[in-house]
Design a protein around this motif. Structure first.
Motif, mmCIF file in Angstrom:
data_model
loop_
_atom_site.group_PDB
_atom_site.id
_atom_site.type_symbol
_atom_site.label_atom_id
_atom_site.label_comp_id
_atom_site.label_asym_id
_atom_site.label_seq_id
_atom_site.Cartn_x
_atom_site.Cartn_y
_atom_site.Cartn_z
ATOM 1 N N SER A 63 0.835 -1.413 -0.193
ATOM 2 C CA SER A 63 0.039 0.335 0.045
ATOM 3 C C SER A 63 0.433 1.097 -0.079
ATOM 4 O O SER A 63 2.277 0.955 0.692
ATOM 5 N N THR A 64 0.334 2.468 -0.560
ATOM 6 C CA THR A 64 0.698 3.492 -0.962
ATOM 7 C C THR A 64 0.551 3.964 0.385
ATOM 8 O O THR A 64 -0.572 4.479 1.124
ATOM 9 N N PRO A 65 1.680 5.171 1.326
ATOM 10 C CA PRO A 65 1.528 5.488 2.742
ATOM 11 C C PRO A 65 0.645 6.162 2.580
ATOM 12 O O PRO A 65 0.435 6.877 1.514
ATOM 13 N N ALA A 66 -0.487 6.825 3.943
ATOM 14 C CA ALA A 66 -0.919 8.371 3.371
ATOM 15 C C ALA A 66 -0.999 9.295 3.130
ATOM 16 O O ALA A 66 0.152 9.657 3.480
ATOM 17 N N ALA A 67 -1.188 10.317 2.638
ATOM 18 C CA ALA A 67 -1.059 11.306 2.008
ATOM 19 C C ALA A 67 -1.172 11.719 3.510
ATOM 20 O O ALA A 67 -1.802 12.185 3.665
ATOM 21 N N PRO A 68 -0.014 13.091 3.146
ATOM 22 C CA PRO A 68 -0.409 14.424 4.409
ATOM 23 C C PRO A 68 -1.480 14.964 5.039
ATOM 24 O O PRO A 68 -2.321 15.130 4.690
ATOM 25 N N SER A 69 -2.351 14.564 5.568
ATOM 26 C CA SER A 69 -3.242 15.376 6.439
ATOM 27 C C SER A 69 -3.396 17.020 6.126
ATOM 28 O O SER A 69 -2.366 17.977 6.362
ATOM 29 N N SER A 70 -4.282 17.054 6.230
ATOM 30 C CA SER A 70 -4.906 18.649 5.897
ATOM 31 C C SER A 70 -3.982 19.571 7.329
ATOM 32 O O SER A 70 -3.904 19.193 8.649
ATOM 33 N N ARG A 71 -3.257 20.901 7.132
ATOM 34 C CA ARG A 71 -3.578 21.185 8.463
ATOM 35 C C ARG A 71 -3.178 22.598 8.188
ATOM 36 O O ARG A 71 -3.988 23.354 6.662
ATOM 37 N N ALA A 72 -3.697 23.665 9.054
ATOM 38 C CA ALA A 72 -4.115 24.788 9.278
ATOM 39 C C ALA A 72 -2.954 26.274 9.037
ATOM 40 O O ALA A 72 -2.592 27.128 9.319
ATOM 41 N N PHE A 73 -1.607 25.754 9.402
ATOM 42 C CA PHE A 73 -0.204 25.911 9.128
ATOM 43 C C PHE A 73 -0.003 25.584 7.726
ATOM 44 O O PHE A 73 0.587 25.225 7.741
ATOM 45 N N PRO A 74 0.870 26.908 7.348
ATOM 46 C CA PRO A 74 1.878 26.157 6.512
ATOM 47 C C PRO A 74 3.393 25.515 6.746
ATOM 48 O O PRO A 74 3.684 24.906 8.196
ATOM 49 N N VAL A 75 3.782 24.768 5.499
ATOM 50 C CA VAL A 75 4.739 23.414 6.606
ATOM 51 C C VAL A 75 5.886 23.914 6.642
ATOM 52 O O VAL A 75 6.537 23.677 7.789
ATOM 53 N N ALA A 76 6.204 25.333 6.602
ATOM 54 C CA ALA A 76 7.536 26.227 6.773
ATOM 55 C C ALA A 76 7.338 26.623 8.002
ATOM 56 O O ALA A 76 7.920 26.233 8.849
ATOM 57 N N LEU A 77 6.191 26.690 8.193
ATOM 58 C CA LEU A 77 6.026 27.449 10.074
ATOM 59 C C LEU A 77 6.548 26.323 10.841
ATOM 60 O O LEU A 77 6.815 25.937 11.937
ATOM 61 N N VAL A 78 5.163 24.854 10.348
ATOM 62 C CA VAL A 78 5.639 23.624 10.983
ATOM 63 C C VAL A 78 6.826 22.945 11.328
ATOM 64 O O VAL A 78 7.025 22.649 12.340
ATOM 65 N N LEU A 79 7.599 22.848 10.507
ATOM 66 C CA LEU A 79 8.747 22.179 9.974
ATOM 67 C C LEU A 79 9.718 23.599 11.039
ATOM 68 O O LEU A 79 10.675 22.489 12.286
ATOM 69 N N VAL A 104 4.913 16.525 5.552
ATOM 70 C CA VAL A 104 5.161 16.493 4.172
ATOM 71 C C VAL A 104 5.006 15.310 3.473
ATOM 72 O O VAL A 104 4.582 14.341 4.249
ATOM 73 N N GLY A 105 5.208 15.146 2.514
ATOM 74 C CA GLY A 105 4.992 14.138 1.695
ATOM 75 C C GLY A 105 5.865 13.136 1.669
ATOM 76 O O GLY A 105 7.034 13.149 2.355
ATOM 77 N N PRO A 106 5.979 11.845 1.470
ATOM 78 C CA PRO A 106 6.657 10.643 1.362
ATOM 79 C C PRO A 106 8.166 11.363 0.592
ATOM 80 O O PRO A 106 9.189 10.395 1.875
ATOM 81 N N GLU A 107 8.270 12.046 -0.551
ATOM 82 C CA GLU A 107 9.967 12.526 -1.005
ATOM 83 C C GLU A 107 10.284 13.397 -0.391
ATOM 84 O O GLU A 107 11.787 13.409 -0.651
ATOM 85 N N GLN A 108 9.766 13.693 0.472
ATOM 86 C CA GLN A 108 10.582 14.637 1.552
ATOM 87 C C GLN A 108 10.509 14.793 2.450
ATOM 88 O O GLN A 108 11.161 15.077 3.932
ATOM 89 N N ARG A 109 10.291 13.568 3.447
ATOM 90 C CA ARG A 109 10.163 13.566 5.021
ATOM 91 C C ARG A 109 11.563 13.258 5.678
ATOM 92 O O ARG A 109 11.730 13.146 6.010
#
Length: 410
Positions: A5-21, A138-143
């Motif tokens: 199976s393909t891993p689940a896509a990132p869940s929806s989020r209220a904050f930009p990825v850059a801020l989360v990181l 983030v998606g699998p390719e950037q994890r």
């Protein structure tokens, strides 16, 4: 034959990825950086209380063990109720345990505050929970790259908090310095806000419980090998941090050389973690881990066999720093690749528990071996043997999604 199976896509989020990181990196810097400087308080705390070094050492060892034992639990809670809530509770417990150590008038209180409470606080607020949030953002390719950023931030905290702690102790006294550290731990609470949310289930395992996911992982050969391999990382890291400064002094070098060695490990580990994040995006993470552990064994062997000098210590520390926690992006990346982000907190928590068992043994065996032989030589050679063991163990690990039983049944 069913396909993985393909891993689940990132869940929806209220904050930009850059801020989360950025927020997650801030938490890793605070929690790991602060902990790395606790050793600076040992002499002052021992002199101010009726208990001795053995109490401080046991409290610190308990902290490692409790951290590891609680990590699968806090990871599972983060998977179920959200990382933000767990991180906030962790920040509070971390602060309470750190502040409580100032007023620990007995050995029991010291063990409860500095050992148990701080240990649970670390389990709920360290990079393991942060990595779980990153796996959603983030998606699998950037994890793997994101995991490398988080680990590098923890290493930068290790480099920064040593001087900060020393300055605070010299200017404000150890009590106020430790209370300031408790205040720093509370900063985890606002940093946790952008990391809110929890993983959404993979469609192939939508009805899978946490217990079923754990049973599945423990029955998967590659995951079990990863658990055994990360034990070695914990052993290496703990015995070098705890015993290398004393080893250096025993061989006639000054205390400042030992302090410089630890700082260099933290500084060069930032580079190593970032490099691991990039390499893990392009090359096999399992083979990369095999090479990394092999290089550790070669480096330790060269260090032990080379006549000791300030130059050899500095060279060893810089090179070991490159290999230090660069295991984490590869290891956590493999867990995410195998099973996806849904139970990432719990499953990586189990792997991390193995790391902490290795850490406990690395510190404890160092003391036992030195007491019996008057030397750390045997400990270094055990580290070499374990590095070779880990290099072999990681070779068969599959860097691919695990075959999912529920997907096959469907």
């Amino acid at each position: 034959m069913s396909s993985p199976s393909t891993p689940a896509a990132p869940s929806s989020r209220a904050f930009p990825v850059a801020l989360v990181l950025a927020a997650g990196c801030g938490i890793a810097m605070l929690s790991l950086g602060e902990r790395s400087a606790f050793g600076l308080f040992q002499n002052d705390m021992v002199n101010a209380h009726p208990w001795g070094r053995e109490t401080f050492a046991l409290a610190f060892a308990l902290q490692n063990l409790v951290w590891g034992m609680a990590q699968p639990v806090t990871g599972g809670l983060a998977d179920r109720y959200g990382t933000m809530k767990v991180l906030m509770v962790g920040g509070v417990l971390y602060a309470l345990g750190t502040a409580g150590a100032v007023y620990a008038s007995s050995s029991l209180l010291m063990h409860l505050m500095f050992g148990v409470l701080v240990g649970v606080g670390l389990a709920a607020s360290s990079f393991t929970i942060v990595i779980s949030a990153f796996s959603r953002a983030v998606g699998p390719e950037q994890r793997t790259l994101a995991f490398g950023l988080g680990t590098a931030a923890g290493s930068l905290g290790m480099f920064l908090f040593g001087p900060v702690g020393a300055i605070l102790i010299a200017t404000q006294g150890w009590e106020n310095a430790l209370l300031a550290f408790a205040g720093f731990a509370l900063l985890i609470i606002p940093f946790a806000v952008p990391l809110q949310g929890r993983s959404k289930p993979d469609p192939a395992t939508a009805s899978q419980s946490a217990l079923a996911a754990l049973k599945e992982a423990l029955g998967y050969r590659s995951y079990v090998l990863l658990v055994f391999g990360f034990f070695v990382c914990g052993f290496h890291v703990a015995f070098i941090i705890a015993h290398m400064p004393a080893y250096i002094e025993d061989l006639g070098l000054s205390t400042s050389v030992g302090g410089t060695a630890i700082a260099l490990i933290g500084l060069f580990n930032v580079i190593g973690c970032l490099a691991a994040g990039v390499i893990g995006q392009r090359m096999s993470k399992s083979y990369s881990l095999s090479v990394l552990y092999l290089l550790r064994s070669v480096l330790i062997t060269a260090f032990v066999l080379t006549p000791i000098s300030a130059a050899s210590v500095i060279t060893f520390s810089a090179l070991m720093g490159l290999l230090w926690l660069s295991t984490v992006p590869f290891t956590s990346g493999l867990v995410a690749t195998m099973f996806g982000p849904r139970y990432m907190g719990m499953l990586f928590g189990v792997v991390f528990f193995s790391h902490q068992v290795g850490s406990f043994l690395g510190v404890w065996l160092g003391g036992v071996i030195y007491a019996k032989t008057g030397s750390y030589d045997m400990l270094w050679w055990i580290g070499v043997a374990l590095g070779l063991f880990a290099a072999v163990v990681h070779m068969p690990i599959r860097d691919a999604p695990a075959p999912r039983p529920l997907a096959a049944a469907a």
